[in-house]
Structure formats: structure tokens, C-alpha cells
Design a protein around this motif. Structure first.
Motif, PDB file in Angstrom:
ATOM      1  N   ASN A 139      54.131  50.848  34.940  1.00 13.34           N
ATOM      2  CA  ASN A 139      53.728  51.208  36.614  1.00 13.34           C
ATOM      3  C   ASN A 139      52.334  50.239  36.989  1.00 13.34           C
ATOM      4  OD1 ASN A 139      54.094  53.799  36.288  1.00 13.34           O
ATOM      5  ND2 ASN A 139      52.131  54.906  35.815  1.00 13.34           N
ATOM      6  N   SER A 140      52.635  49.839  38.544  1.00  9.74           N
ATOM      7  CA  SER A 140      51.080  48.866  39.136  1.00  9.74           C
ATOM      8  C   SER A 140      50.998  48.833  40.422  1.00  9.74           C
ATOM      9  CB  SER A 140      52.777  47.867  39.097  1.00  9.74           C
ATOM     10  OG  SER A 140      52.185  46.898  40.036  1.00  9.74           O
ATOM     11  N   THR A 141      50.462  48.911  40.963  1.00 11.91           N
ATOM     12  CA  THR A 141      50.140  48.620  41.893  1.00 11.91           C
ATOM     13  C   THR A 141      49.329  47.319  42.408  1.00 11.91           C
ATOM     14  OG1 THR A 141      47.812  51.046  42.379  1.00 11.91           O
ATOM     15  CG2 THR A 141      47.594  49.890  44.014  1.00 11.91           C
ATOM     16  N   ARG A 142      49.067  46.477  42.037  1.00 10.34           N
ATOM     17  CA  ARG A 142      48.206  44.851  42.524  1.00 10.34           C
ATOM     18  C   ARG A 142      49.149  44.747  42.782  1.00 10.34           C
ATOM     19  NH1 ARG A 142      43.628  48.172  41.110  1.00 10.34           N
ATOM     20  NH2 ARG A 142      45.249  48.466  39.715  1.00 10.34           N
ATOM     21  N   THR A 143      50.257  44.150  41.389  1.00 14.14           N
ATOM     22  CA  THR A 143      50.995  42.932  41.423  1.00 14.14           C
ATOM     23  C   THR A 143      52.404  43.376  41.488  1.00 14.14           C
ATOM     24  OG1 THR A 143      50.320  43.031  38.963  1.00 14.14           O
ATOM     25  CG2 THR A 143      52.383  41.876  39.396  1.00 14.14           C
ATOM     26  N   ARG A 172      58.370  43.395  35.285  1.00 13.69           N
ATOM     27  CA  ARG A 172      57.551  43.775  34.121  1.00 13.69           C
ATOM     28  C   ARG A 172      58.028  44.492  33.672  1.00 13.69           C
ATOM     29  NH1 ARG A 172      51.584  46.152  35.894  1.00 13.69           N
ATOM     30  NH2 ARG A 172      51.321  44.185  36.186  1.00 13.69           N
ATOM     31  N   HIS A 205      50.654  38.263  31.396  1.00 12.33           N
ATOM     32  CA  HIS A 205      50.904  37.874  32.486  1.00 12.33           C
ATOM     33  C   HIS A 205      50.223  36.710  33.116  1.00 12.33           C
ATOM     34  CE1 HIS A 205      50.680  40.049  35.873  1.00 12.33           C
ATOM     35  NE2 HIS A 205      49.434  41.394  35.716  1.00 12.33           N
ATOM     36  N   GLN A 219      48.764  36.962  37.100  1.00 21.59           N
ATOM     37  CA  GLN A 219      47.125  37.542  37.111  1.00 21.59           C
ATOM     38  C   GLN A 219      46.174  35.926  36.364  1.00 21.59           C
ATOM     39  OE1 GLN A 219      45.922  40.362  38.139  1.00 21.59           O
ATOM     40  NE2 GLN A 219      44.329  39.053  37.466  1.00 21.59           N
ATOM     41  N   PRO A 252      40.656  41.946  36.141  1.00 17.97           N
ATOM     42  CA  PRO A 252      42.099  42.220  37.223  1.00 17.97           C
ATOM     43  C   PRO A 252      42.571  43.355  37.459  1.00 17.97           C
ATOM     44  CG  PRO A 252      42.001  42.796  34.649  1.00 17.97           C
ATOM     45  CD  PRO A 252      40.422  42.281  35.133  1.00 17.97           C
ATOM     46  N   GLY A 253      42.026  44.446  37.792  1.00 10.28           N
ATOM     47  CA  GLY A 253      41.709  46.212  37.817  1.00 10.28           C
ATOM     48  C   GLY A 253      43.351  46.434  36.695  1.00 10.28           C
ATOM     49  N   PRO A 254      43.679  47.185  37.070  1.00 15.23           N
ATOM     50  CA  PRO A 254      42.683  48.931  37.703  1.00 15.23           C
ATOM     51  C   PRO A 254      41.608  49.464  37.083  1.00 15.23           C
ATOM     52  CG  PRO A 254      44.115  49.934  36.380  1.00 15.23           C
ATOM     53  CD  PRO A 254      44.607  48.341  36.349  1.00 15.23           C
TER      54      PRO A 254
HETATM   55  N1   CP Z   1      46.332  43.624  37.174  1.00 14.01           N
HETATM   56  C1   CP Z   1      47.761  43.834  37.376  1.00 14.01           C
HETATM   57  O1   CP Z   1      48.550  44.027  36.527  1.00 14.01           O
HETATM   58  O2   CP Z   1      47.505  45.047  37.901  1.00 14.01           O
HETATM   59  P1   CP Z   1      48.351  46.147  38.280  1.00 14.01           P
HETATM   60  O3   CP Z   1      48.971  46.690  37.127  1.00 14.01           O
HETATM   61  O4   CP Z   1      47.504  47.503  38.817  1.00 14.01           O
HETATM   62  O5   CP Z   1      49.964  45.736  38.454  1.00 14.01           O
END
Ligand code: CP
Length: 309
Positions: free
Chosen positions: A56-60, A109, A137, A140, A264-266
């Protein structure tokens, strides 16, 4: 220097300081571009990129896709959960099938450390590691250092503490490599159980007292507990973890120092960081996200310029 020393971005471990400076200078240009009314440039009209995400990922995921579109590349997205991986297809077969569609670059990823390195050895495409298990990563770490440089003018000589679950964190390892290449002083802080044995061998300091760590640092990068990678309990309860390692306004007021807060989130509000701190003036969390697009544009642009058609 006008080109990277590498053909893939597999980890910060494989970059040198000049690579990082080239990526930052290129990102400066693209940051200016994405703040114009017309946010797109035609640089990569002849390049096709596949984003393949096995985690899963949002930002990347979103910022890679936006970066590729801002550069006018053709983009295809692949999510393992909806693919023939579920029917038993291997990683190499999956990627070679994608490459047969004339794809030039793969952003991946994957939950397994080293998955990108393995792929780079077996397929003919530029590979970008978007996070491989608890290993690295790199984009990041690049956007994190770029955000420190933007906020404090320079990374060299700054004291940076990375707080939390260092043991399972790819962000921590990539940040340690990137910050040290640029001449920052790095400490890690967390419960002993979440600090890798012999981490001092990487040249970082170790601190298990959050207040002391905050008194020392210019920048605190707060990490989430990687619950999805925890097979056993590493601390008694989340409440106790938060009492000892969660950053709150009270502890920042006690320390009484202008510390830059990163994540870095989340984020898990109320666990490693309080909402008040996450949304405060000291926090640059959303600047990190904004800079992620410019950094990923720079990485893709520089790697694409090394592809021989
Ligand atoms: N910082 C980071 O990798 O966030 P995601 O997992 O949402 O991509």
C-alpha cells in the motif's frame, strides 16, 4: 557534473554526494515549474513508465504518478492485488510482460528487501526503488534532506534525530545514508527493542531519552511504529510508547528550542506525534509531501536521460 553516477535508483547507499546535489539542483528547477500556472514540461514525451506497487502507498504512489505526468511521460499503473501475481506469476515474468509493452522505466514498491536490486539484475529497464521492505526508501530520504535544506539553508552540520521504530524502517536507513553523505550529524532515538543491534557501526549516535535527543537536535524526524512488520511485541503498550517517545507540545515547550518537526507519513496522530505538533508551525510535514513531487521529477528526469533508445 551533469549526470548521475548510477543507471537505477536502488538505494542511497549507491549514490555519492555529487549525485544528491545534482538531484537537488534539478528539483529546484522542477519546483519552480510546478508552481507556474502551466505545471507541465514536455521533457519525457518519448518515455513510458510503469508504477508497480506490491504494498500500500498514498504519498509515494501519487507523487511518482504526478511527477511522471508533469514531465509528459506515458504512465501505466499496476497494483499487485488486482493482477495475475495472485495467480502465481513471478516478479520477473510480471515485469518482463510489462516491458514487452515497450516500457522504459519501472518504479517499484515491494515488501521484500532487495527486490529492486534483484529486478535491476534481471530485466532491461531503469529501476526506481519506491520502498523495499525494511531496507531503503531512497526518494523519501532525498525529499527529507531537500526539505531540511529548504527550511534551514543547508544539511551539512545540522543535528538530526530520527525517533521511533528504527528496526523496521526503510526511511531511517535511507535517511542515515543521505544525511551522512551531506555532512549532518545523526542520532537515533527509541526503545532499545526497536533499535537495531550495532547501529552505532553506521556512525550514528544512540539516545533512549526523547527529551535529551530533542535538546541536542535541530531537526526531529518522527517515525510511525511499523505494525505491519511487527511479529512480536517490542514495547508493553502503545500508551507507554507514547508517554516515552511521542512528541507533544508540552515536551517541545520544556525543551524550549526551535526544532523542525518532520514525519514521512502516514502519521498516527496521538501515538508518535500529537495533532497539535503535527499541525504546528514547527512541522514541515506537508512541505515534505510537496517537495516529493519535485524530487521524484528530478530522479525520473535524470535516470531517463541515461536511457539509450
Ligand atoms: N512516506 C511514504 O512512503 O508514504 P506512503 O506509504 O503513503 O507512500
Amino acid at each position: 557534473m551533469s549526470e548521475l553516477s548510477v543507471n537505477h535508483l536502488l538505494g542511497i547507499k549507491y549514490l555519492n554526494e555529487a549525485d544528491i546535489q545534482l538531484i537537488f539542483e534539478t528539483a529546484d528547477h522542477f519546483k519552480e515549474v510546478i508552481n507556474r500556472s502551466i505545471k507541465k514540461v514536455p521533457s519525457l514525451r518519448d518515455i513510458t513508465i510503469a508504477n508497480i506497487f506490491f504494498e500500500n502507498s498514498t504519498r509515494t504512489k501519487l507523487s511518482f504518478e504526478l511527477a511522471q505526468k508533469r514531465l509528459s511521460a506515458d504512465v501505466i499503473n499496476f497494483s499487485a492485488s488486482q493482477s495475475s501475481v495472485k495467480k502465481g506469476e513471478t516478479l520477473i515474468d510480471t515485469v518482463n510482460n510489462i516491458l514487452a509493452m515497450k516500457v522504459d522505466m519501472v518504479v517499484m514498491r515491494h515488501p521484500n528487501p532487495g527486490a529492486g536490486i534483484f529486478l535491476a539484475r534481471h530485466v532491461k529497464a531503469a529501476i526506481v526503488n519506491a520502498g523495499d521492505g525494511a531496507h531503503e526508501h531512497p526518494t523519501q530520504a532525498l525529499l527529507d534532506s531537500y526539505s531540511i535544506r529548504e527550511k534551514l539553508g543547508d544539511v551539512a552540520g545540522k543535528n538530526v534525530v530520527i525517533v521511533g521504530d528504527i528496526l523496521h524502517s526503510r526511511v531511517a536507513l535511507s535517511n542515515i545514508f543521505a544525511l551522512q553523505l551531506q555532512g549532518a550529524n545523526v542520532k537515533v532515538c527509541g526503545p532499545r527493542t526497536l533499535l537495531p543491534k550495532h547501529i552505532e557501526a553506521l556512525g550514528v549516535g544512540v539516545e533512549t531519552n526523547l527529551k535529551k535527543a530533542l535538546k541536542w537536535c535541530d531537526v526531529a524526524n518522527m517515525l510511525r511504529i511499523q505494525n505491519e512488520r511487527l511479529d512480536i511485541s517490542y514495547f508493553p503498550t502503545t500508551r507507554e510508547y507514547t508517554q516515552q517517545f511521542g512528541v507533544t507540545m508540552d515536551i517541545l515547550n520544556e525543551v524550549d528550542k526551535e526544532i523542525v518537526i518532520m514525519h514521512p507519513g502516514p502519521i498516527n496522530r496521538g501515538v508518535e506525534i500529537s495533532s497539535e505538533v503535527a499541525d504546528s508551525k514547527q512541522s514541515i510535514i506537508l512541505n515534505q509531501v510537496e517537495n516529493g513531487v519535485a524530487i521524484r521529477m528530478a530522479v525520473i528526469y535524470l535516470l531517463a536521460s541515461k536511457i539509450k533508445h
